[in-house]
Design an enzyme around this catalytic site. Structure first.
Site, short mmCIF file in Angstrom:
data_model
loop_
_atom_site.label_atom_id
_atom_site.label_comp_id
_atom_site.label_asym_id
_atom_site.label_seq_id
_atom_site.Cartn_x
_atom_site.Cartn_y
_atom_site.Cartn_z
N HIS A 1 -13.66 2.75 -25.56
CA HIS A 1 -13.26 3.83 -26.49
C HIS A 1 -14.16 3.80 -27.73
CE1 HIS A 1 -9.98 6.05 -28.86
NE2 HIS A 1 -10.77 5.57 -29.80
N GLU A 2 -14.30 2.63 -28.34
CA GLU A 2 -15.14 2.50 -29.55
C GLU A 2 -16.61 2.75 -29.25
OE1 GLU A 2 -14.06 2.51 -32.56
OE2 GLU A 2 -12.00 2.25 -31.86
N HIS B 1 -17.30 6.45 -29.18
CA HIS B 1 -17.52 6.96 -30.55
C HIS B 1 -18.93 6.60 -31.01
CE1 HIS B 1 -13.43 8.08 -31.51
NE2 HIS B 1 -12.93 6.86 -31.46
ZN LIG Z 1 -11.02 6.18 -31.70
#
Ligand SMILES: [Zn+2]
Length: 236
Positions: A68-69, A72
């Site tokens: 997830h990170e 980003h």
């Molecule tokens: Zn996030």
């Protein structure tokens, strides 16, 4: 490097750290999951199978949170914003951007990339979960792990979409307001107010149901939103 962090390694030149506070949540998470697996398998809590399942699942879950990170981060890098580091903290993970977003479009793309990654993982894992379901009960332990990972990715994706700035959903909201107002500070102020309301709501729900982690997250959202707004107003 600070004394409070351990360096795990690099992914595409982004250093990955573990904050010591993370071990607390790791232990709590393993404990909760081990109990859940033991209950599902009708075994003793501390027997080998549920405990090893608990540890494996927590490691896999954190791998999903890391993806997830990283999502980003990769979108940020593509948009010309280098990432200083990704750190696993007690209340989740954070990618540290080296500079502020320059426009609403950039912020929108970077913010939405995280939850999309969780939905993609859930979408990919749901197939082996369905296939293994037919082979039950022989594959029950593996099925339990996969089933949990599908669920946690959907929950994390949806939770992060809550318009509670500085969660991803709050950032998406700010990017929309930024696009409408053509003013970042005005947009942040409005997004932070919505975030405070959401944090308050979360706080009382967590209090009512005795959800300690949720309670801490709501306090965290409240103060982090305020801090980011204060930082932007000072920069002005
Ligand atoms: Zn996030």
């Amino acid at each position: 490097m600070s004394f409070k962090k351990i360096k795990l390694g690099h992914i595409r030149s982004i250093p990955i750290y573990i904050d010591y506070s993370w071990f607390l949540i790791f232990g709590l998470f393993v404990f909760t999951l081990t109990r859940y697996f033991a209950f599902s398998l009708k075994l003793e809590s501390l027997s080998f199978l549920p405990l090893s399942m608990g540890i494996i699942t927590v490691i896999l879950a954190f791998t999903c949170f890391l993806i997830h990170e990283l999502s980003h981060s990769f979108v940020a890098i593509k948009n010309g914003i280098p990432i200083k580091h990704i750190t696993l903290y007690m209340l989740g993970l954070g990618a540290a951007l080296s500079k502020d977003m320059e426009n609403a479009g950039q912020e929108f793309k970077i913010a939405i990339a995280g939850p999309i990654a969780n939905f993609i993982i859930a979408g990919l894992l749901i197939w082996p979960t369905i296939i293994l379901f037919q082979g039950l009960p022989a594959y029950y332990p593996i099925w339990l792990i996969l089933d949990y990972l599908v669920m946690i990715n959907i929950i994390v994706g949806l939770f992060n979409l809550a318009p509670a700035f500085p969660l991803d959903g709050g950032r998406i909201l700010r990017s929309a307001l930024w696009f409408i107002f053509k003013n970042k500070i005005k947009a942040t102020r409005a997004a932070v107010w919505v975030g405070r309301f959401m944090a308050g709501l979360m706080f009382f729900i967590a209090l009512h149901y005795g959800m300690i982690i949720m309670l801490l997250i709501s306090v965290y959202i409240f103060f982090m939103g305020n801090a980011e707004l204060a930082r932007l107003e000072q920069k002005k």
